[in-house]
Write an enzyme that holds these catalytic residues in place. Structure first.
Site, PDB file in Angstrom:
ATOM      1  CD  GLU A 105      37.928 -54.998  15.346  1.00 54.25           C
ATOM      2  OE1 GLU A 105      37.276 -54.153  16.313  1.00 54.25           O
ATOM      3  OE2 GLU A 105      38.542 -54.437  14.330  1.00 54.25           O
TER       4      GLU A 105
ATOM      5  CB  CYS B  14      30.798 -51.913  19.616  1.00 53.65           C
ATOM      6  SG  CYS B  14      31.293 -51.381  18.032  1.00 53.65           S
TER       7      CYS B  14
HETATM    8  P1  NAP Z   1      27.512 -62.453  20.538  1.00 52.46           P
HETATM    9  O1  NAP Z   1      26.344 -62.857  21.110  1.00 52.46           O
HETATM   10  O2  NAP Z   1      28.898 -62.550  20.839  1.00 52.46           O
HETATM   11  O3  NAP Z   1      27.210 -62.880  18.876  1.00 52.46           O
HETATM   12  C1  NAP Z   1      28.306 -62.679  17.966  1.00 52.46           C
HETATM   13  C2  NAP Z   1      28.325 -63.835  17.106  1.00 52.46           C
HETATM   14  O4  NAP Z   1      28.965 -64.867  17.578  1.00 52.46           O
HETATM   15  C3  NAP Z   1      27.089 -64.391  16.530  1.00 52.46           C
HETATM   16  O5  NAP Z   1      27.037 -64.690  15.191  1.00 52.46           O
HETATM   17  C4  NAP Z   1      26.848 -65.599  17.347  1.00 52.46           C
HETATM   18  O6  NAP Z   1      25.971 -66.661  16.682  1.00 52.46           O
HETATM   19  C5  NAP Z   1      28.023 -65.914  17.614  1.00 52.46           C
HETATM   20  N1  NAP Z   1      28.420 -67.128  18.508  1.00 52.46           N
HETATM   21  C6  NAP Z   1      27.679 -67.142  19.716  1.00 52.46           C
HETATM   22  N2  NAP Z   1      28.127 -68.054  20.278  1.00 52.46           N
HETATM   23  C7  NAP Z   1      29.135 -68.591  19.639  1.00 52.46           C
HETATM   24  C8  NAP Z   1      30.149 -69.992  19.993  1.00 52.46           C
HETATM   25  N3  NAP Z   1      29.919 -70.758  20.830  1.00 52.46           N
HETATM   26  N4  NAP Z   1      30.880 -70.167  18.746  1.00 52.46           N
HETATM   27  C9  NAP Z   1      30.898 -69.429  17.637  1.00 52.46           C
HETATM   28  N5  NAP Z   1      30.125 -68.508  17.633  1.00 52.46           N
HETATM   29  C10 NAP Z   1      29.452 -67.987  18.411  1.00 52.46           C
HETATM   30  O7  NAP Z   1      27.220 -60.896  20.325  1.00 52.46           O
HETATM   31  P2  NAP Z   1      25.888 -59.993  19.763  1.00 52.46           P
HETATM   32  O8  NAP Z   1      24.993 -59.935  20.653  1.00 52.46           O
HETATM   33  O9  NAP Z   1      25.548 -60.349  18.267  1.00 52.46           O
HETATM   34  O10 NAP Z   1      26.773 -58.450  19.408  1.00 52.46           O
HETATM   35  C11 NAP Z   1      26.889 -57.690  20.370  1.00 52.46           C
HETATM   36  C12 NAP Z   1      28.262 -57.502  20.798  1.00 52.46           C
HETATM   37  O11 NAP Z   1      29.185 -57.328  19.662  1.00 52.46           O
HETATM   38  C13 NAP Z   1      28.376 -56.504  21.568  1.00 52.46           C
HETATM   39  O12 NAP Z   1      29.310 -56.606  22.697  1.00 52.46           O
HETATM   40  C14 NAP Z   1      29.219 -55.452  20.851  1.00 52.46           C
HETATM   41  O13 NAP Z   1      30.039 -54.494  21.314  1.00 52.46           O
HETATM   42  C15 NAP Z   1      29.768 -56.220  19.808  1.00 52.46           C
HETATM   43  N6  NAP Z   1      30.365 -55.650  18.848  1.00 52.46           N
HETATM   44  C16 NAP Z   1      31.640 -55.141  18.405  1.00 52.46           C
HETATM   45  C17 NAP Z   1      32.123 -54.445  17.184  1.00 52.46           C
HETATM   46  C18 NAP Z   1      33.365 -54.033  17.072  1.00 52.46           C
HETATM   47  O14 NAP Z   1      33.806 -53.816  15.773  1.00 52.46           O
HETATM   48  N7  NAP Z   1      34.446 -53.993  17.924  1.00 52.46           N
HETATM   49  C19 NAP Z   1      31.051 -54.308  16.421  1.00 52.46           C
HETATM   50  C20 NAP Z   1      29.816 -54.407  16.461  1.00 52.46           C
HETATM   51  C21 NAP Z   1      29.431 -55.141  17.842  1.00 52.46           C
HETATM   52  P3  NAP Z   1      24.379 -66.370  17.240  1.00 52.46           P
HETATM   53  O15 NAP Z   1      23.957 -65.084  16.655  1.00 52.46           O
HETATM   54  O16 NAP Z   1      23.969 -67.787  16.102  1.00 52.46           O
HETATM   55  O17 NAP Z   1      24.228 -66.979  18.819  1.00 52.46           O
END
Ligand code: NAP
Length: 452
Positions: free
Chosen positions: A226, A260
């Site tokens: 997602e 998002c």
């Molecule tokens: P993110 O940086 O991708 O982080 C999301 C999760 O992934 C966090 O728990 C992060 O951990 C973890 N993560 C990062 N690097 C990783 C790795 N190498 N291996 C495993 N896990 C890893 O995203 P964000 O900044 O928190 O959220 C924003 C994004 O989420 C936006 O693009 C938004 O559009 C998207 N989003 C999508 C939806 C949907 O339903 N489609 C809903 C909400 C948000 P850490 O925090 O510890 O780095």
């Protein structure tokens, strides 16, 4: 954990890494050896929903404190999480397979066959910071409804709401091992979820950069993604402009655009462009910027300094390229003002990437068809919206917009938690909402009986 608004300490959380993640998978494996019947799973889910209702204000304040989300939006999130658990409980009770019409072929004559829906196995869940309660709920509740144990890694900035959900599940009678939360370095925990063959599914909500990489690294697992969007909304010539302006102003800046499906690109048919702006801009300027914990605040901080610097840089890129800043565009008391940008060309970052900040563009277009083409013109496809009084325009847009969901006369930020929700193109490869998620977290087992 520190407040994104004041920097004050909000809480301390034990840090887990590779060893803790492995132990969590061990615990999940042990738990799944003794399956929980559907009625028990449903009862636990209903109890968690009840506890979220009773502790609503405390839960909302926790979201507000750790994510910097304005209280009004945090209260909505807390209520929505109740609904997510309630819907998941319903799904737990109606998990059925299908009858197979065996005598429809000669080979099947004399046989009776049906399918069972079985839990797929241990689930590894990874969640983002922006809905620290309800997006975690969208992982945990369907997982339990499907009969799977889960290892959850919440976002670094927001583990407290996730831990609260785990506490509520324990109080609701969930035995150890079914729900394991490991907060700590994402690389280490992610590696365990990718590499341990006992983890059957990785369900990830977050950025595309991380999500698609996880999928590449785990080709033999189901990896449900997602991801982000650069959410478009179309205002057609016959739209109710007051309604469109009110809904789009509220949904472009709610939680400082960190959703998002936050409205990011507004395409207005030229003949009503000025009339729309006359209604839209005053509403944007009336939004209250400030402390998320104060009643009446509409727009608070973005999550951290790096996000703030990036969003300001993208605004600056647009300004330098000749786009016009119609509202905001700067910092006020350390917070990014709600910013409206006109005449942003399609190649600018604010037009083609996900801003994830309090910024939207407004663009005049000649026709509905042009609006649809522009809306489709990014690599994303989560949700899009159209405002129109014409049924045929709405249906035309619904058919031509390449998105997982299309809203009509509602902002594309709208989501009710039972909806099948998810993206196409770079926005993801799955659908959430308890009914869809439970289907994706179970697999069919075929049973064939020889009739006497
Ligand atoms: P993110 O940086 O991708 O982080 C999301 C999760 O992934 C966090 O728990 C992060 O951990 C973890 N993560 C990062 N690097 C990783 C790795 N190498 N291996 C495993 N896990 C890893 O995203 P964000 O900044 O928190 O959220 C924003 C994004 O989420 C936006 O693009 C938004 O559009 C998207 N989003 C999508 C939806 C949907 O339903 N489609 C809903 C909400 C948000 P850490 O925090 O510890 O780095």
């Amino acid at each position: 954990m520190c407040s994104p608004y004041s920097g004050e300490l909000v809480g301390r959380v034990a840090k887990g890494g590779t060893a803790e993640a492995r132990r969590a998978v061990d615990a999940a494996e042990r738990a799944m050896r003794e399956p929980l019947p559907a009625h028990k799973r449903a009862e636990i889910l209903v109890r968690v929903a009840g506890a979220l209702g009773r502790r609503h204000e405390e839960v909302a304040r926790l979201i507000c404190a750790e994510a910097g989300k304005p209280l009004s939006a945090a209260r909505v999130e807390a209520r929505r999480a109740m609904s997510t658990y309630t819907m998941a409980a319903v799904e737990a009770r109606k998990l059925v397979g299908d009858m197979v019409p065996m005598d429809a072929s000669q080979a099947g004559e004399g046989k009776l066959a049906f399918t069972l829906r079985r839990p797929v196995g241990i689930v590894g869940a990874i969640t983002p910071f922006n809905f620290p309660l309800n997006l975690v709920a969208h992982k945990l509740a369907p997982t339990l409804a499907a009969g799977c144990a889960v290892v959850l890694k919440p976002a670094e900035q927001t583990p407290l709401s996730a831990l609260l959900l785990a506490e509520l599940a324990t109080e609701a009678g969930l035995s150890p091992g079914w729900l394991n939360v490991v907060a700590g370095p994402s690389g280490e925990i992610g590696d365990v979820l990718v590499e341990d063959p006992r983890v059957a599914v990785i369900t990830f909500t977050g950025s595309g950069e991380v999500g698609w990489r996880l999928r590449e690294r785990a080709p033999r697992k189901r990896v449900h993604l997602e991801l982000g969007n650069a959410t478009p909304a179309i205002v057609d010539a016959d739209a109710d402009l007051d309604d469109a302006a009110a809904k789009l102003a509220a949904n472009a800046f709610s939680f400082a655009g960190q959703s998002c499906i936050s409205v990011q690109r507004i395409y207005v048919v030229r003949e009503v462009y000025t009339d729309f702006l006359e209604r839209f801009l005053p509403r944007v300027e009336a939004l209250r910027l400030g402390d998320p914990a104060e009643e009446g605040t509409d727009v608070g901080p973005v999550v951290d300094d790096a996000a703030r610097a990036r969003v300001l840089e993208w605004i600056e890129e647009a300004r330098t390229a000749g786009a016009r800043i119609l509202a905001g565009g700067s910092l006020r008391d350390g917070l990014i003002e709600p910013t409206v940008i006109a005449e942003a060309s399609p190649e600018l970052k604010v037009s083609r990437e996900e801003v994830f900040g309090p910024v939207c563009t407004v663009t005049a277009v000649d026709t509905l068809e042009e609006a649809i083409d522009r809306a489709n013109g990014t690599r994303f496809g989560l949700q899009a919206g159209i405002f129109t009084r014409s049924l045929s325009a709405a249906l035309r847009a619904a058919q031509r917009l390449e998105f997982g969901g299309v809203t009509v006369n509602e902002a594309p930020t709208f989501r009710a938690d039972q909806m099948p929700y998810g993206g196409v193109k770079d926005s993801g490869n799955t659908r959430e909402g308890p009914a869809s998620a439970v289907r994706e977290l179970t697999e069919e087992r075929l049973i064939v009986l020889q009739l006497p």
